[in-house]
Scaffold this motif. Sequence first.
Motif, PDB file in Angstrom:
ATOM      1  N   ALA A   5       0.838  -1.226  -0.003  1.00 33.96           N
ATOM      2  CA  ALA A   5      -0.113   0.059   0.083  1.00 33.96           C
ATOM      3  C   ALA A   5       0.542   1.152   0.041  1.00 33.96           C
ATOM      4  O   ALA A   5       0.267   2.324  -0.259  1.00 33.96           O
ATOM      5  CB  ALA A   5      -0.897  -0.064   1.111  1.00 33.96           C
ATOM      6  N   MET A   6       2.176   0.918   0.284  1.00 33.89           N
ATOM      7  CA  MET A   6       2.941   2.317   0.611  1.00 33.89           C
ATOM      8  C   MET A   6       4.288   1.989  -0.149  1.00 33.89           C
ATOM      9  O   MET A   6       4.798   0.675  -0.006  1.00 33.89           O
ATOM     10  CB  MET A   6       3.121   2.690   1.724  1.00 33.89           C
ATOM     11  N   THR A   7       5.217   2.848  -0.595  1.00 30.74           N
ATOM     12  CA  THR A   7       6.680   2.665  -0.723  1.00 30.74           C
ATOM     13  C   THR A   7       7.334   3.432   0.196  1.00 30.74           C
ATOM     14  O   THR A   7       6.945   3.968   0.801  1.00 30.74           O
ATOM     15  CB  THR A   7       7.022   3.341  -2.198  1.00 30.74           C
ATOM     16  N   ALA A   8       8.559   2.913  -0.104  1.00 31.82           N
ATOM     17  CA  ALA A   8       9.673   3.481   1.125  1.00 31.82           C
ATOM     18  C   ALA A   8       9.765   4.934   0.975  1.00 31.82           C
ATOM     19  O   ALA A   8       9.799   5.604   1.895  1.00 31.82           O
ATOM     20  CB  ALA A   8      10.770   2.958   1.019  1.00 31.82           C
ATOM     21  N   GLU A   9       9.618   5.527  -0.128  1.00 34.08           N
ATOM     22  CA  GLU A   9       9.850   7.014  -0.511  1.00 34.08           C
ATOM     23  C   GLU A   9       8.573   7.763   0.266  1.00 34.08           C
ATOM     24  O   GLU A   9       8.527   8.719   0.764  1.00 34.08           O
ATOM     25  CB  GLU A   9       9.840   7.269  -1.968  1.00 34.08           C
ATOM     26  N   GLU A  10       7.441   6.953  -0.010  1.00 31.36           N
ATOM     27  CA  GLU A  10       6.265   7.558   0.616  1.00 31.36           C
ATOM     28  C   GLU A  10       6.159   7.860   1.940  1.00 31.36           C
ATOM     29  O   GLU A  10       5.720   8.542   2.641  1.00 31.36           O
ATOM     30  CB  GLU A  10       4.855   6.844   0.080  1.00 31.36           C
ATOM     31  N   LEU A  11       6.748   6.686   2.731  1.00 26.51           N
ATOM     32  CA  LEU A  11       6.791   6.769   3.944  1.00 26.51           C
ATOM     33  C   LEU A  11       7.893   7.623   4.579  1.00 26.51           C
ATOM     34  O   LEU A  11       7.462   8.278   5.616  1.00 26.51           O
ATOM     35  CB  LEU A  11       7.487   5.145   4.352  1.00 26.51           C
ATOM     36  N   LEU A  12       9.094   7.737   3.933  1.00 27.74           N
ATOM     37  CA  LEU A  12       9.998   8.939   4.456  1.00 27.74           C
ATOM     38  C   LEU A  12       9.282  10.147   4.180  1.00 27.74           C
ATOM     39  O   LEU A  12       9.322  11.173   4.881  1.00 27.74           O
ATOM     40  CB  LEU A  12      11.197   8.962   3.370  1.00 27.74           C
ATOM     41  N   LEU A  13       8.449  10.547   2.978  1.00 25.12           N
ATOM     42  CA  LEU A  13       7.772  11.804   3.023  1.00 25.12           C
ATOM     43  C   LEU A  13       6.665  11.805   4.134  1.00 25.12           C
ATOM     44  O   LEU A  13       6.727  12.988   4.568  1.00 25.12           O
ATOM     45  CB  LEU A  13       7.041  11.653   1.579  1.00 25.12           C
ATOM     46  N   LEU A  14       5.977  11.101   4.230  1.00 29.17           N
ATOM     47  CA  LEU A  14       4.885  11.124   5.551  1.00 29.17           C
ATOM     48  C   LEU A  14       5.871  11.250   6.607  1.00 29.17           C
ATOM     49  O   LEU A  14       5.233  12.088   7.473  1.00 29.17           O
ATOM     50  CB  LEU A  14       4.135   9.689   5.704  1.00 29.17           C
ATOM     51  N   GLN A  15       6.700  10.798   6.936  1.00 25.53           N
ATOM     52  CA  GLN A  15       7.510  11.085   8.071  1.00 25.53           C
ATOM     53  C   GLN A  15       8.089  12.453   8.192  1.00 25.53           C
ATOM     54  O   GLN A  15       7.930  13.353   9.363  1.00 25.53           O
ATOM     55  CB  GLN A  15       8.850  10.061   8.349  1.00 25.53           C
ATOM     56  N   GLU A  16       8.407  13.166   7.110  1.00 23.54           N
ATOM     57  CA  GLU A  16       8.825  14.496   7.055  1.00 23.54           C
ATOM     58  C   GLU A  16       7.542  15.274   7.168  1.00 23.54           C
ATOM     59  O   GLU A  16       7.519  16.443   7.769  1.00 23.54           O
ATOM     60  CB  GLU A  16       9.360  14.927   5.568  1.00 23.54           C
ATOM     61  N   GLU A  17       6.137  14.934   6.559  1.00 20.37           N
ATOM     62  CA  GLU A  17       5.284  15.730   6.923  1.00 20.37           C
ATOM     63  C   GLU A  17       4.662  15.734   8.622  1.00 20.37           C
ATOM     64  O   GLU A  17       4.388  16.679   8.818  1.00 20.37           O
ATOM     65  CB  GLU A  17       3.835  15.246   6.316  1.00 20.37           C
ATOM     66  N   VAL A  18       4.910  14.570   9.106  1.00 13.65           N
ATOM     67  CA  VAL A  18       4.652  14.592  10.725  1.00 13.65           C
ATOM     68  C   VAL A  18       5.471  15.387  11.393  1.00 13.65           C
ATOM     69  O   VAL A  18       5.115  16.368  12.401  1.00 13.65           O
ATOM     70  CB  VAL A  18       5.220  13.020  11.178  1.00 13.65           C
ATOM     71  N   ASP A  19       6.840  15.867  10.868  1.00 12.62           N
ATOM     72  CA  ASP A  19       7.663  16.696  11.574  1.00 12.62           C
ATOM     73  C   ASP A  19       7.220  18.002  11.447  1.00 12.62           C
ATOM     74  O   ASP A  19       7.392  19.118  12.310  1.00 12.62           O
ATOM     75  CB  ASP A  19       8.932  16.799  10.968  1.00 12.62           C
ATOM     76  N   LYS A  20       6.388  18.516  10.286  1.00 18.04           N
ATOM     77  CA  LYS A  20       5.657  19.809  10.138  1.00 18.04           C
ATOM     78  C   LYS A  20       4.527  19.853  10.815  1.00 18.04           C
ATOM     79  O   LYS A  20       3.905  21.253  10.995  1.00 18.04           O
ATOM     80  CB  LYS A  20       5.422  19.910   8.587  1.00 18.04           C
ATOM     81  N   VAL A  21       3.663  18.939  11.658  1.00 17.50           N
ATOM     82  CA  VAL A  21       2.734  19.304  12.266  1.00 17.50           C
ATOM     83  C   VAL A  21       2.957  19.916  13.568  1.00 17.50           C
ATOM     84  O   VAL A  21       4.178  19.913  13.969  1.00 17.50           O
ATOM     85  CB  VAL A  21       2.139  17.624  12.899  1.00 17.50           C
ATOM     86  N   SER A  22       2.303  21.114  13.947  1.00 18.75           N
ATOM     87  CA  SER A  22       2.391  21.983  14.791  1.00 18.75           C
ATOM     88  C   SER A  22       2.035  21.645  16.039  1.00 18.75           C
ATOM     89  O   SER A  22       0.753  21.046  16.380  1.00 18.75           O
ATOM     90  CB  SER A  22       2.012  23.442  14.323  1.00 18.75           C
ATOM     91  N   ALA A  23       2.613  22.183  17.130  1.00 23.24           N
ATOM     92  CA  ALA A  23       2.197  22.054  18.615  1.00 23.24           C
ATOM     93  C   ALA A  23       2.130  23.082  19.163  1.00 23.24           C
ATOM     94  O   ALA A  23       3.108  23.967  19.574  1.00 23.24           O
ATOM     95  CB  ALA A  23       2.929  21.145  19.309  1.00 23.24           C
TER      96      ALA A  23
END
Lengths: 681, 300
Positions: free
Chosen positions: B196-214
């Motif tokens: 359902a997902m490629t390694a690149e997509e996973l890395l991209l998603l991990q970067e998106e998580v970093d951008k989530v604000s708190a």
Amino acid sequence: MNAKKKKVMSPAVSRYATLWLLLAQVMVALPVFDVLPATVLPLIALTLLWRVLIWFGRGFWPNVVIRIVLVACSFGLIITGLGWTFSLEMAVTVLVTGYALKMLEMVTRRDAMIVAFIGFFVTGAAGLYSQSLSQAAYLVLCIGVLVAAVHAIYSSPDQRSIKVSGRFAGLMVLQTLPLTIVLFVFVPRLGPLWAVTWPDSSKQTGLSDTLKPGDVASLSQSYELAFRAQFKGGMPLPDQRYWRALVFDQYNDGQWSQTKLDTVRRQYPDVVVSDSDWQVKKSSAVSWWQNQPDGYDYEILLEPSGSEWLPTLGPAASAIADSTLFRTMRIEAERPVFERKLYRPSSEQIDPVSVSMPAWLREVNTTLPDTGNEESRYFARQLFEESEGDPLVMGWSILKFFNQSTFYYTLSPPLMGRDEVDDFMFRYQKGFCEHYASSFVFMMRSVGVPARIVTGYQGGDLLPEDNVIRVLQRDAHAWAEIWVDGEGWIRFDPTTAVAPERVELGIDEMISRGRLEQTELPLAYHLRNTQVLKFLRNQWEGLEYRWQKSVIQYQEDTQEDYMRQLFGTAAYYWHQMTVLGGLMVIFLSLYGVFFLLSKKSALSVHQKLWLSLEKKLARKGYHREPGEGPAAFADRICLENPALGEKLKPVISRYIRSAYGKTDDLDKAEFQSLKSAISQI
Amino acid sequence: MDSIIKNCLESMSGVIRGKDNEVRLAICCFLARGHLLIEDLPGMGKTAMALSFSRLLGLEYQRIQFTSDLLPADILGVSIFDQSASDFQFKPGPVFTGMLLADEVNRASPRTQSALLEAMEERQVTVDGEARMLPKPFIVIATQNPVFQEGTFALPESQQDRFLMQIHMGYPDTESEKAILKGEAGRLCLNSLEQAMTAEELLLLQEEVDKVSASDLLLDYILRLLKATRSEEHFEVGLSPRAGLALLQAAKAWARIDGRTYVVPEDVQTVFLPVARHRLTTSKHGISPGELLARVNVMV
């Protein structure tokens, strides 16, 4: 007391708090240290050492048996040290010993709190023994340390530093000060509901009830304060400062004592018919002399002496409240003075010519033993003949004899034999004021001239800025009075004949001018005589005097006076209550404002908004659990009340977006509309 | 991207029945660049879940069955003398992979455990004095039996800390279990799973998580939680700053799965137990981490 069982109830006390409690214990015990009997000191030291060892992990916790043995031992030691009679000393000793022993079972926070509270109690007990300014300051410091200890008991690990606890305690003590002052000034003084009896009457200081060779000499080395006198208007010159305390007119076996009412009633039952022939309690009843209204106006603050005598400047003309006036022109308090006493002697003066001298009183003042001191009697007769029977001339010639023979004034006179007057007059010729005074009186009496010894204090240091004369125990003095028909009692100070400066300068100056033969000067003397120290001492004593007068002596009467001064009406009491109530309201509201401000300022705009919403919902009966987030809260309300939930949910999700979403800058318009949306719910 | 996550979740629910929350937490863990520790009794579907993820995420997959005689070299690899080249040649061990399933990790000796756990933290392996980078992404899913079982070496606290989350599988509910018995789930379905997902997509998603604000409001809540764990009455050792970072990162990942760009307190609450539970030891008269969550005020 099972340690395990306790642990369930309360968490263990930290090592850090234990350190504070140990420090507090040592500090608090210091002021009462000399009250404790020597027998319990090793026990207390042992206990503390034990606790310190436990702290370092080198000692073991005593089990129940050891603790019981320790308690039994301590009771045994207290009884050995103080006897079976209950006294204040015993109460304080039990308290301090218990305070030390309790450290050995201080395992939990609850125990630590008990220890801290005993500490506060011991601090209060220390206040019973001294109320001086320095003591008060020290006790406030003790309270500070105890507060820091309590803070340490409840501090979390990251707050455990001396700075944090000390700062907290300091702030807390400072914050209580204004309130303390207001309460002190305005709260009406009530008499004690119960009084501690002070059975330790052996703690007499100053003059004693009898006069024996050596008494005054040992006294003159003490730099303790005897009393302070504050003058309004004129002040007496140094050579007029004769503070009269006791009058000795009975002589037996080389010992002088005061005539008691019982004695004269027994000896002269026909003439001494009522008490008022010897002593009165009200000034109006005096029939022995006439008074003139031109004396000094002054107040005396007397240090605790353990005796009844009250010193006055010169002869006491009339009695004051709670005192007895004697025919020997002195006053006495009704009870021994165990606390500082402030009193205002009568400002009247006795008209010396008006003093009556009935035959029996003349007899009292001329009585001597039939035999003894024959040389002195012979010498006195010779002088009496030379002066042709004039007592004044005779007095002067005795003084001349003292002055021209090789008499020395010394602080450590030799011991006299059985004929102590002869020994002093012709053998040693060394002595202190009492030797001169008693020999003078003896010789006067031996030729039939009424004479008596007066003891008290002579001189004193003037503190000019306060109009205060400060009299120390070393100013103790003895002089003589002889009766001259037609002139009344005349004061003779034989000491002036041998050492006139003794009267004019005081003892310090005499020693420094080498006029005094002195074998052992106390170290304190050298310390006292540098200029800087002298200045500091005077400043300090002035401060101490003001403290005593305006704080310690601020009792019912003085408070009433002050209140009348302040409000000037008869209804001052109600004014006092109004002021008190008003100040309380001001304090409380100030406190409330500060409290609210400090809490408000810590909250962000979103938190405040949320709290306002929470308040609204709480009125409808919906309370958020602490661990419930906004969304979960909204969901719960939705379940319980769908109608309200429907209105609430969009608002709360807007709130969540606003509070937790992009936070770089607040969308003010959105925030305002959210605010109004919340206010509409 | 959101559809990828959704896809993942749906595919997984076909294999692992009735464990949607655990699956979601596991994905959250991967998005937060964390390693996952699954603890439960044998036969609860731990391995099945790990296998499914390897297929779903399309990562190179290796599996090590930990036993008491497993040696570090069995994991990291060894240098073997190659006679033709007359030189030592490095034969990489199973750790050089995208997804590593360390099965029954607590059956190996501590020495072997620590070899793996160091690789997890450093994301590189040093053999014969030469550092070798591991591929990106590198995810370890370890399973372990409860420590009271026979023949286990408990992971020390310091090593448990290397796992971002620890989740329990727990028994499935009746309906799910019935489906399992009917054969509608488990190993059979596993083979039919599609990537359902490629390694690149996973890395991209991990970067998106970093951008989530708190927001500050949320950080304050996390700080209150951390502070509460550090009071000595409840826990013997409180949460470390690293644990605090892990908690925030996991909460961000959870927010991302929800499709948000900001973290809300509920995110923190959801990930708090898996993140904190294996790092905290409740003291004798303390409270459980769950109770702590209920006590610490979310708002002020």
